[in-house]
Design a protein around this motif. Sequence first.
Motif: not given
Length: 158
Positions: A133-149
């Motif tokens: 029905k709907r697709v909403e996109s948000m562009v990531v401006l800055d990857r502040v924290k990324a991980g799987f810990t």
Amino acid sequence: MQLDKIDARLLDLVQRNNRLSSEELGAKVGLSASGVQRRLKRLRSGRIIEGDVSIVSPKAIGRNLSLLVLISFERDRTDIIDSFKRAIRKMPEVMSGFYVTGPTDFVLLVTANNLEEYEHFTRCLVHENPDIKRVESMVVLDRVKAGFTLPMASIACW
């Protein structure tokens, strides 16, 4: 599977750096290298450790765009949801996908080289899924924290 303090400490160490040798791990947790290997084998066979990966910088390989994509469906039917789950598992652009509660059905973390590539992705996504029905996109401006810990303190105190 029952986990003890040593398991928790090993998990904490290997999720931060899976290149540590059995000897290095053993020195940090008070076990022999063979004892560490036995525990890691048990943790892997018990699916506590799901995989051993290297985290690649998206920008280093030209994936300059990251987006959070919210997907909503017309109908909430099990076959539609299951079909979409199978589809996103096969899409290399989808780094993570979550089936969620609330007004949105899925949240996807998507990567693309540029906006044109992302536009192509969304056109294919919507074209392949008439129940969206709907697709909403948000562009990531800055990857502040990324991980799987994951925090291990809740398992055992050390």
